[in-house]
Design an enzyme around this catalytic site. Structure first.
Site, PDB file in Angstrom:
ATOM      1  N   ASP A  74       0.859  -1.179   0.000  1.00  0.00           N
ATOM      2  CA  ASP A  74       0.000   0.000   0.000  1.00  0.00           C
ATOM      3  C   ASP A  74       0.899   1.233   0.000  1.00  0.00           C
ATOM      4  O   ASP A  74       2.101   1.164   0.299  1.00  0.00           O
ATOM      5  CB  ASP A  74      -0.938  -0.019   1.208  1.00  0.00           C
ATOM      6  CG  ASP A  74      -2.251   0.702   0.914  1.00  0.00           C
ATOM      7  OD1 ASP A  74      -2.277   1.560   0.012  1.00  0.00           O
ATOM      8  OD2 ASP A  74      -3.255   0.414   1.587  1.00  0.00           O
ATOM      9  N   ALA A  75       0.315   2.365  -0.324  1.00  0.00           N
ATOM     10  CA  ALA A  75       1.095   3.585  -0.526  1.00  0.00           C
ATOM     11  C   ALA A  75       1.843   3.979   0.736  1.00  0.00           C
ATOM     12  O   ALA A  75       1.240   4.139   1.803  1.00  0.00           O
ATOM     13  CB  ALA A  75       0.188   4.720  -0.981  1.00  0.00           C
TER      14      ALA A  75
END
Length: 951
Positions: A257-258
């Site tokens: 995920d970012a």
């Protein structure tokens, strides 16, 4: 390097579509240099021109439409799609989304085309996180609180995204977010405690069938920690996710995920430096690092350092690149002339077929919660309708929706439907119109009058009455009505109007917490406290409630549309604090109903609300998620009876006075989450939804009244439409274990089917029920087990509305008491617990148990265990420091104290030692073992020794 044969045309093997996929991937991988390979680990993988390899970006958002790429068809939110209980609908929606994603891949809007390379065909969807807590800020992104329901719909959505071509993918589905992610507040540092039963029966159960079906090409790790270990370094990636995929012929391409890889060091402080953290993530199974935006150099530099320090190997890098290349080959990147989807043009985006599907989807996902005969309204008796409320004449986008091509609001839909029959719609938002005049300067804030909308928690938006734009905090701290659509990561359009002296108000930004003040003759949001804030005179130009009341009184029917804005008070990074309607919206509803008893409430929301008053006092209540561009047309059809409300709730709607468990209590069994374990009667149960017609369920028959533990049966029943209208019914099949030796669910969904029947039509349904649908995770054996004994098969219209039952007996040997002597018993394999939490044994593997609060002892219960012959007990423990006071373990069989063990300080939570002592007396027989942990002790495992075996 072994040579790979080229095609007859002399092409390199990776360009030869007649060769097996694995051979093509290996050939291309071996042609890449080590530097080219490691560069591919970042989200923005660069091109390799010498090999004709294009730049590649992982990830396009495709949750309920193509996101962030411009106007695209917007379908109902995922929680709305979950309410459809319709696998074929989800497949069709996902197909439309992936077709539009393909169109954007080749035909991008000019404003977006300047970005690096084409948008990705890797679709970051669906979200399989379970809706355990309805207060979750991202509730709109999941399908259901039930793992069977979620997995079925998730599999259907994946099939639609991927397409049905035997070789090439239309898009590559990536499952989000692995694992046990259901809170936003402090999500990057909170740990979801999962004991083995909850892990296996609940959280993994939503992902397992989808991966095993081979329809997903990847997964995304979650921000949170599980059992004290960040998901991005979880052994479950390899031990579970990739193990399930082995039989499919393809591996899973796992993405971060970012910014989550950087979180491993700060704020999680799980590793000492980023090279160590990134290396550990790669070793754990992360193949692509979504970190530092388009700055590949930083991430690749960290991974290169990890390689130089020996934290990762070239084989680790190659494994990740190989998985990426496999997806790219399957997407047709290297065979453009054979790609069956390459001809998709821009005309498919928001095409008439997709618009019609969007409308149909809203109908199928609308849930009729209550109806005392008011609905359907019908054209004959409805000539004037007052459509009231903050969501009556507007539609919202959420963070993961596309840009709406157009808006058909509820008011629009009813106006269009009634207008052709001479009917009339009166639109009243019900908001106050005010001015805010500075006491210091005498000037109006923003130079305008504002319509005030209450979104709850005393947070409002101020919309310019002339332009329709929202007042927004600017970067220079000034206030300008500049926002047309609230849709940004940092929401700067919400304010609090705080009462001050002399009937004045203070204007406070929710985003910064600062107050509006007059500085050098200008109003800027810079004051740190109320004392320094400007006082504003609030003048009421329009009483929204009075206007709504008047409109309702003059109408035949009032339709009040309330709910949430998806970017306010419950969104990514922010959980709700409760399930109550905003106070201003509740007051508006009551005022309207007081003068117009014929009032229907439409809740348009991303999550459940406690609408207790409405249920008790109104004749009709409906729910829809934020349904996209066609919401109004579809809801008008449902309200007027041109379409049937076909949805059923995908999660429990709790009552307002129901004390919900703590948000971070992920133990659904102990806490009492979801319809499976919650004891208090809900307002509206899981699976609930009414129809405009009536259905009868009869003649439940089971092919076998008794089956073996590995057997199966068929359950058959007849469903008939006994009403006067066509309609859809969701037939729900549950099971219940009777007299279980473990804490079994009250009910558990095992199958369902959605059918549409004409008036008078009946249909026979058969559900095939393998015995493994009755299984629970047995902590004694570390496997799913079907216990012999009595069960009940339940056909129901909801989790609280059974209509048919049938008994079932499972035969087989009774489970024997768990022997604890001369066996290493994991501390997490308890049957029950109190005041404990699960933590990590090491940074790479293992679970242990520790008190949730060192000042409060934790208790672990192991039921019905055989301790015959035990004379000694040893425990594997760790204790970080003496700061937690005394630390000891106590073992009791019933009321008998067997042993006390003082736990020494080991100096580090990952430094483990074995401590032990002789028992107070030898034991015989079967007992309930109670183990108490005092202080800061961490317990990984214990072992009882028999005579002659102790050291």
């Amino acid at each position: 390097m072994s040579s790979v044969p080229a095609s007859a045309a002399g092409l390199p093997a990776y360009r030869n579509p007649t060769l097996p996929l694995r051979k093509r991937v290996d050939d291309l991988l071996h042609r890449l240099t080590p530097d080219e390979r490691i560069a591919m680990l970042h989200q923005y993988a660069p091109a390799v021109p010498r090999l004709g390899v294009a730049p590649f970006r992982t990830g396009s958002e495709a949750l309920h439409g193509v996101s962030w790429l411009g106007e695209a068809t917007v379908f109902p939110q995922a929680v709305g799609l979950g309410a459809s209980w319709d696998e074929e609908l989800l497949r069709r929606v996902a197909e439309a989304v992936s077709v539009e994603l393909r169109a954007f891949h080749y035909h991008r809007p000019p404003a977006i085309a300047a970005d690096r390379g084409p948008n990705s065909l890797q679709a970051w969807a669906p979200v399989l996180n379970l809706l355990r807590d309805p207060r979750w800020g991202r509730n709109e992104e999941g399908y259901s609180e039930d793992p069977v329901h979620t997995a079925r719909l998730g599999e259907a959505y994946c099939r639609g995204l991927a397409g049905d071509h035997p070789t090439y993918l239309r898009s590559a589905p990536v499952l989000k977010h692995f694992l046990a992610y259901n809170n936003e507040d402090d999500r990057c540092t909170t740990s979801s405690g999962l004991r083995p039963r909850v892990l296996q029966e609940y959280d993994l159960a939503a992902f397992r069938p989808v991966v095993a079906a081979g329809v997903a090409t990847g997964a995304m790790a979650a921000y949170n920690l599980v059992n004290g270990r960040p998901c991005h370094v979880s052994p479950l990636i390899e031990e579970e996710l990739r193990r399930w995929a082995r039989g499919t012929g393809h591996e899973l391409f796992v993405v971060s995920d970012a910014e989550a890889p950087s979180n491993l060091v700060d704020p999680e402080h799980y590793f000492d430096d980023h090279a160590e953290g990134h290396g550990a993530a790669l070793k754990a199974g992360i193949d692509s690092f979504t970190d530092h935006g388009e700055d590949s150099e930083t991430v690749v530099g960290r991974l290169r350092e990890a390689l130089e320090r020996g934290l990762i190997s070239q084989d680790d890098i190659d494994g990740a690149v190989r998985r990426q290349l496999e997806v790219r080959f399957r997407l047709g990147e290297f065979d453009p002339e054979l790609d069956p989807y390459a001809g998709i043009g821009p005309d498919v985006v928001n095409c008439p077929e997709h618009r019609e599907l969007a409308r149909h989807a809203v109908v199928e996902t609308t849930v009729l919660l209550k109806n005392d005969g008011l609905l359907p309204l019908g054209l004959a008796r409805t000539s004037r309708v007052a459509v009231i409320g903050p969501l009556s004449d507007t539609l919202c986008e959420d963070w993961y929706s596309g840009t709406l091509p157009y808006q058909a609001t509820v008011a629009d839909g009813l106006t269009a439907a009634l207008g052709t029959h001479g009917g009339e719609v009166v639109r009243v938002e019900g908001s106050d119109r005010i001015t805010l005049r500075s006491r210091t300067t005498g000037e109006l804030l923003g130079g305008a009058a504002f319509d005030v909308t209450d979104w709850g928690r005393d947070r409002v938006t101020l919309r310019d009455a002339d332009t329709g734009r929202y007042l927004c905090l600017q970067d220079d701290a000034t206030l300008v009505a500049s926002t047309q659509v609230i849709k940004s990561w940092f929401v700067q359009e919400t304010f609090q109007l705080e009462a001050a002296e002399d009937d004045t108000v203070l204007v406070r930004s929710v985003f910064t917490g600062r107050y509006a003040a007059v500085v050098d003759g200008r109003i800027t949001v810079t004051a740190e406290n109320a004392e320094a804030a400007e006082r504003f005179q609030r003048d009421l130009l329009r009483d929204g409630t009075a206007e709504a009341r008047a409109a309702a009184e003059d109408a035949d029917v009032a339709v009040v549309v309330l709910g949430n804005h998806p970017l306010i008070n419950g969104r990514e990074t922010e959980d709700r604090i409760d399930t109550a309607l905003p106070a201003g919206q509740e007051a508006l509803l009551r005022a309207v109903a007081a003068v117009r008893p014929q009032t229907a409430l439409v809740v348009m929301s991303s999550y459940p609300y406690a609408v207790d008053w409405a249920d008790a006092h109104l004749p009709a209540v409906l729910w829809t998620s934020h349904g996209g561009q066609e919401t109004g047309h579809a809801l008008a059809a449902v309200l007027l009876g041109d379409a049937e409300p076909a949805g059923r709730l995908p999660q429990t709607w709790y009552r307002g006075d129901d004390t919900l468990p703590a948000p971070l209590d992920y133990d659904i069994i102990k806490a009492g989450w979801t319809y499976q374990y919650h004891r208090a009667a809900p307002l509206y149960p899981f699976g609930h939804g009414l129809s405009y017609t009536e259905f009868a369920h009869r003649d439940l028959r089971v092919s076998e009244a008794s089956i073996e533990q590995d057997g199966a049966l068929d359950a058959t029943l007849t469903v008939a439409n006994t009403g006067q209208r066509p309609g859809s019914e969701v037939v729900q099949l549950y099971v219940r274990a009777l007299d279980a030796r473990y804490q079994a669910p009250r009910l558990r969904l095992v199958d369902f089917a959605k059918i549409r029947l004409e008036p008078g039509e009946s249909r026979e349904l058969t559900f095939h029920l393998p015995a493994d649908r009755l299984a629970h995770w047995d902590v004694a054996t570390g496997a799913f087990t079907v216990d012999p004994g009595g069960y009940e098969i339940v056909v129901a219209r909801s989790a609280e509305h059974p209509v048919l039952t049938a008994p079932l007996t499972v035969t087989g040997p009774a489970p024997q008491p768990r022997s604890l002597v001369e066996r290493r018993i994991l501390a997490v394999d308890f049957d029950d617990h109190a005041d404990s939490t699960v933590v990590d044994v090491t940074r790479t593997d293992g679970d242990a148990v520790t008190p949730a609060d060192p000042a409060q002892p934790a208790v672990l219960l192991f039921r019905g265990v055989d301790l015959s012959g035990a004379v000694r007990v040893e425990a594997e423990t760790a204790r970080e420091s003496v700061g937690t006071g005394e630390a000891r373990l106590e073992f009791r069989a019933g009321d008998q104290l067997l042993a006390k063990i003082d736990v020494p300080v080991t100096g580090d939570r990952y430094s483990w030692t074995t401590v032990g002592t002789d028992l107070s007396a030898p034991l015989l027989g079967v007992h309930d073992l109670r183990l108490t942990l005092h202080g800061g002790v961490r317990l990984a495992a214990f072992r009882f020794g028999a005579a002659g075996t102790a050291d």
